[in-house]
Design a protein around this motif. Structure first.
Motif, PDB file in Angstrom:
ATOM      1  N   GLU A 260     -11.595  -1.109 -36.341  1.00 39.65           N
ATOM      2  CA  GLU A 260     -12.175  -1.006 -34.927  1.00 39.65           C
ATOM      3  C   GLU A 260     -11.038  -1.052 -33.815  1.00 39.65           C
ATOM      4  OE1 GLU A 260     -12.811  -3.110 -37.135  1.00 39.65           O
ATOM      5  OE2 GLU A 260     -13.153  -5.198 -36.468  1.00 39.65           O
ATOM      6  N   TYR A 263      -9.915   2.338 -30.968  1.00 39.43           N
ATOM      7  CA  TYR A 263     -10.281   2.807 -29.531  1.00 39.43           C
ATOM      8  C   TYR A 263      -9.562   2.072 -28.569  1.00 39.43           C
ATOM      9  CZ  TYR A 263     -14.402   4.214 -32.076  1.00 39.43           C
ATOM     10  OH  TYR A 263     -15.312   4.750 -32.973  1.00 39.43           O
ATOM     11  N   LYS A 264      -9.202   0.723 -28.799  1.00 40.89           N
ATOM     12  CA  LYS A 264      -8.112  -0.067 -27.858  1.00 40.89           C
ATOM     13  C   LYS A 264      -7.019   0.611 -27.802  1.00 40.89           C
ATOM     14  CE  LYS A 264     -10.030  -4.689 -29.080  1.00 40.89           C
ATOM     15  NZ  LYS A 264      -9.577  -6.127 -29.486  1.00 40.89           N
ATOM     16  N   GLU A 380     -20.232   9.000 -30.243  1.00 40.76           N
ATOM     17  CA  GLU A 380     -19.759   7.676 -30.390  1.00 40.76           C
ATOM     18  C   GLU A 380     -18.551   7.090 -30.103  1.00 40.76           C
ATOM     19  OE1 GLU A 380     -20.555   6.496 -34.683  1.00 40.76           O
ATOM     20  OE2 GLU A 380     -19.431   4.666 -34.334  1.00 40.76           O
ATOM     21  N   MET A 381     -17.526   7.668 -30.139  1.00 38.88           N
ATOM     22  CA  MET A 381     -16.237   7.684 -29.758  1.00 38.88           C
ATOM     23  C   MET A 381     -16.131   7.423 -28.185  1.00 38.88           C
ATOM     24  SD  MET A 381     -13.744  10.037 -32.070  1.00 38.88           S
ATOM     25  CE  MET A 381     -12.182   9.005 -32.081  1.00 38.88           C
ATOM     26  N   GLU A 383     -18.701   6.466 -26.303  1.00 35.80           N
ATOM     27  CA  GLU A 383     -19.428   5.498 -26.109  1.00 35.80           C
ATOM     28  C   GLU A 383     -18.438   3.898 -26.164  1.00 35.80           C
ATOM     29  OE1 GLU A 383     -23.289   5.417 -28.123  1.00 35.80           O
ATOM     30  OE2 GLU A 383     -23.394   3.156 -27.629  1.00 35.80           O
ATOM     31  N   GLU A 384     -17.945   4.164 -27.366  1.00 33.60           N
ATOM     32  CA  GLU A 384     -16.960   2.904 -27.754  1.00 33.60           C
ATOM     33  C   GLU A 384     -15.983   2.783 -26.707  1.00 33.60           C
ATOM     34  OE1 GLU A 384     -17.317   0.378 -29.869  1.00 33.60           O
ATOM     35  OE2 GLU A 384     -19.136   1.406 -30.629  1.00 33.60           O
ATOM     36  N   LYS A 387     -16.596   1.346 -23.104  1.00 33.36           N
ATOM     37  CA  LYS A 387     -16.931  -0.320 -23.259  1.00 33.36           C
ATOM     38  C   LYS A 387     -15.968  -0.979 -22.824  1.00 33.36           C
ATOM     39  CE  LYS A 387     -20.497   0.014 -26.719  1.00 33.36           C
ATOM     40  NZ  LYS A 387     -20.364  -0.658 -28.238  1.00 33.36           N
ATOM     41  N   ASP A 392      -9.036  -5.993 -23.349  1.00 33.35           N
ATOM     42  CA  ASP A 392      -9.086  -5.363 -24.647  1.00 33.35           C
ATOM     43  C   ASP A 392      -7.620  -4.712 -24.862  1.00 33.35           C
ATOM     44  OD1 ASP A 392     -11.513  -5.813 -25.541  1.00 33.35           O
ATOM     45  OD2 ASP A 392     -12.454  -4.226 -24.352  1.00 33.35           O
TER      46      ASP A 392
END
Lengths: 414, 428
Positions: A260, A263-264, A380-381, A383-384, A387, A392
């Motif tokens: 996970e 994304y960061k 989905e990407m 959305e992530e 956030k 982060d």
């Protein structure tokens, strides 16, 4: 993980169909895989020469057909792709013929008495040797590839994508035939079709069924992340070349990485060097006038980031200092709200715009299937990424460790 | 109010309008696409180095590379940089300079109106200081150095030098490091005022947009913000002799693979002829040099080449020529074979069956072109510079015959108008 990916949109007039053959990544097979991809692309049992094949493709209203190879985490990926017009422009017969070209190329090689056509084999072998020798001519790519080889030295991943010239020379026709059967008895097949699929339902299934009819269905066991210990000290390597501009590449790895983190890490990379608002462009280029290009690149499968810039040879120390400073600044949270939002917005736009590209979607969705082990759409990407907070980014930046520097063209006394 | 042009094969539509200040606006409709692209450009490139300054009325000769320098500087304002501002909006933007035009553009999925205003604002607000002009020189020098290491770029510029005796195609678009260091802010302002006047400029918008609203926005911007002197630019063009400058230029670089670039110098043509010749050359490329051709198979089988030889027709208002590119480890043999092949082609013409296949291929290509989002802009710009219809080329394909192709080869691809540029291995 899904083995069939389908995306239909009538904004397109054509369809891109991609077949990936996934294999375990081993150094000894690299050159054989690369040569095999070239052989299968050039001819097959129905079209015995490149010229015959190309004539057929031209007659099918400029259908394009290609093959390539790549490393995806601990897998070697042989990819085939065709781009065909929707049936409303060409008729059903042309579509069937185009699909036949793709499947025949993979399933029915141009064998003569159980071997590849000897002349084609010899010619493709020397083509591959030239391609390897020629890699040095593309300075930027060569520098980046060299950095990656240094970073993953000693692992299969760190081995050159096409193998070495010594490996290629040794390959015999018999061995390559054996390797072909080995590949089709092991490869996991993934098919993606993206584009205008109106009245072309079942295209992906047709292709998948036909190829698996030959290969069978297999799963390759993979770990999405390349595992290798992280150096404690920075290793520097200089390769001298007689060129006007030096290329400095700085490689870093992300410690204790989890799936996970992707994304960061993408956002971190965008702040560091993904856009003209990024730290590298703003400081290495705009503020210090050291370079025309100064960027960074993140690879999710290796959890690595590399920074690179084209500089005057005498500016190596200065460039290194400024580039490393940018990384340190992010680590200490020295990122303005503007920098942060720019990187985020840019990343979100890039994922939105992917939907306008057939090839971009096919490649992106395929990579996601492998990396996440499930279907992850661009929504989905987005959305992530939406956030994420600066905390982060700072958190992941503090797990980024610089391990290698590669300098192409500089002076030896670095 | 609009002039609408249609690609007869694909149905693609382009809306065109000329505003009262002379600015040309083109809207290329792309139904269903998320991305929108805005481009703002000027018919001004590296060859425009001798002209009447629109402000003073005096003739001015400027340094090589100034159009490209201007492109670097125009995205900068007193307290902001356009690349930066766009990037901060999450939008990517860029610019490029060619021999005869300069273009600034952005790509966005969500902030089209805002971006369009920003783009027009930036390019209409020059901000040059001694300091920011000085700072740019180091960056441009690195850009020029980068091209000096690229064999294809070196071979290409040298083939132009070999063809042109006087016309400024014989100088790199970016100029030289020396000429760049001689450029100052006064010269930049003179070029800006003259060539960045709306009557010499164009806006192209590509995407799923409303043509009426878009034009209204552009017109509104100019009415409110731009009040500069406009008008046609008077340029001085050196008379270029028919004869080539040098038969051959060779350069050694630290490369493995040698590059061969051949040029055929033609006389300048009108826009319609250039559009037609471009299509004829695309057919020649397919029939004579691509992987479809007997020539490619022969050369590949003899291990002279691994990738197909490529040939293209290049033209502008004041020039036209043909460029051929080949990469070959056996460059001497390769050169000889290509020359002999041209002799055969001049005598026998092209293969009839392959000509028919190539025409069928072209029909498919047109449909793919309509999908190529960015591709359309070059066609539009060519039509502006050469004063032709946008779809001149696309609509010309069906009428081209084998005889047209054979005649073109015989008349234009000769031994006497041919030059050679090579980049070969330094450490062989």
């Amino acid at each position: 993980m899904k083995n069939i990916i389908i995306r239909n949109s009538n904004r397109f007039k054509s369809v891109f169909a991609q077949v990936n053959l996934l294999l375990p990544l081993t150094a000894e097979d690299m050159s054989k895989n690369a040569l095999l991809a070239m052989m299968l692309k050039k001819s097959n049992s129905k079209y015995k020469t490149e010229r015959e094949l190309e004539r057929k493709l031209a007659e099918l209203y400029n259908t394009s057909f290609g093959a390539g190879v790549g490393k995806v985490a601990n897998m070697y990926d042989i990819t085939f792709g065709i781009e065909i017009l929707n049936v409303k422009y060409t008729g059903k017969e042309a579509l069937d013929e185009a699909v036949d070209v793709l499947c025949t190329s993979i399933c029915e090689p141009n064998f003569v008495d159980g071997k590849f056509d000897e002349k084609t084999f010899e010619l493709e072998k020397s083509s591959l040797l030239e391609r390897i020798a020629e890699e040095k001519d593309n300075k930027k790519k060569y520098a980046l590839d060299s950095l990656e080889r240094e970073m993953f030295k000693g692992t299969d991943y760190g081995y050159p994508l096409y193998g070495t010239a010594e490996d290629v020379v040794k390959i015999t026709n018999e061995e390559l035939v054996k390797h072909y059967y080995n590949v089709i008895s092991k490869a996991e097949v993934v098919v993606a079709t993206v584009g205008n699929l109106e009245n072309m339902d079942g295209l992906a299934d047709t292709i998948h069924t036909r190829i698996c009819g030959k290969c069978g269905k297999h799963t390759v066991e993979f770990t999405p992340l390349v595992k290798q210990a992280i150096n404690k000290e920075i290793e520097t390597k200089v390769e001298e070349q007689d060129i006007n501009q030096s290329i400095i590449c700085i490689g870093a790895r992300i410690k204790d990485v989890k799936t996970e983190d992707v994304y960061k890490a993408r956002l971190f990379d965008n702040i560091l060097g993904g856009t003209p608002a990024a730290k590298l462009f703003q400081n290495v280029r705009e503020k210090e006038s050291l370079a025309y290009f100064a960027k960074s690149m993140y690879n999710m499968f290796t959890a690595s980031v590399c920074m690179f810039a084209g500089i005057a040879p005498e500016k190596y120390e200065k460039a290194k200092e400024v580039m490393l400073k940018q990384l340190e600044d992010i680590k200490s949270g020295n990122v303005s709200e503007i920098e942060f939002n720019a990187a985020k917005e840019n990343l979100i736009s890039a994922y939105k715009e992917k939907q306008d590209s057939k090839g971009g979607q096919a490649k992106g969705l395929f990579s996601n299937e492998i990396y996440f082990g499930r279907t992850v759409d661009f929504d989905e990407m987005i959305e992530e990424i939406s956030k994420l907070t600066l905390d982060d980014v700072v958190e992941i930046a503090n797990r980024v460790v610089v391990t290698n520097i590669f300098l192409l063209g500089g002076k030896a006394d670095v | 109010m609009f002039k609408v042009e249609t690609n007869l094969k694909t149905g693609e539509e382009i809306y065109k309008k000329v505003l009262p200040n002379g600015l040309k606006v083109y809207i290329c409709k792309k139904p269903g696409y998320i991305k929108k692209v805005g481009m703002y450009g000027t018919v001004y490139g590296s060859i425009d180095n001798d002209f009447i300054d629109i402000t003073t009325g005096e003739r001015l000769k400027v340094e090589d590379g100034i159009a490209h320098f201007l492109e670097h500087k125009l995205f900068e304002q007193e307290d902001a940089n356009a690349l930066d501002v766009f990037a901060k909006m999450g939008v990517s933007s860029n610019a490029y300079t060619s021999f005869d035009h300069t273009v600034y553009f952005y790509e966005t999925s969500s902030k089209h109106e805002e971006c369009l205003n920003k783009l027009l604002e930036f390019v209409n607000t020059p901000y040059f200081t001694d300091e920011n002009v000085e700072k740019e020189k180091g960056i441009i020098a690195q850009e020029l150095r980068m091209y000096e290491d690229e064999p294809s770029s070196v071979a290409y510029y040298n083939v132009l030098r070999a063809m042109y005796q006087r016309f400024p195609l014989n100088v790199d678009i970016g100029g030289t490091v020396e000429s760049v260091y001689r450029i100052d802010k006064e010269a930049l302002y003179s070029c800006y005022n003259t060539f960045y006047n709306p009557a010499n400029m164009f806006v192209i918008v590509i995407g799923d947009v409303d043509e009426v609203e878009t034009v209204k926005q552009i017109e509104g911007f100019f009415n409110e913000n731009v009040n500069r002197k406009t008008g046609a630019v008077e340029r001085f063009v050196l008379e270029e002799p028919k004869e080539i400058a040098e038969k051959r230029i060779e350069k050694k670089l630290d490369v493995y693979m040698p590059y061969i670039c051949m040029g055929f110098k033609h006389e300048k043509q009108d826009g319609k002829t250039n559009a037609r010749n471009t299509v004829i050359m695309e057919i020649i490329d397919d029939v004579c040099f691509s992987a479809l051709s007997d020539f490619h198979e022969r050369m590949f089988n003899r291990k002279i080449i691994t990738e197909p030889v490529e040939i293209t027709y290049e033209s502008g208002k004041e020039f036209s020529h043909t460029i051929l590119f080949a990469v070959s480890k056996k460059h001497e043999e390769c050169e000889k074979e290509i020359k002999t092949y041209f002799e055969e082609l001049r005598q026998n013409g092209v293969d009839k069956e392959l000509f028919e296949i190539a025409k069928k291929k072209k029909q498919g290509e047109l449909i793919y072109d309509a999908e190529n989002f960015m591709g359309i802009h070059r066609t539009v710009i060519d039509s502006i510079i050469q004063d032709t219809d946008v779809f001149e080329m696309a609509n010309a394909i069906k009428d081209i015959t084998k005889e047209d192709v054979d005649n073109f080869i015989r008349e234009n691809l000769r031994e006497d108008n041919m030059v050679i540029s090579k980049v070969t291995e330094k450490n062989k």
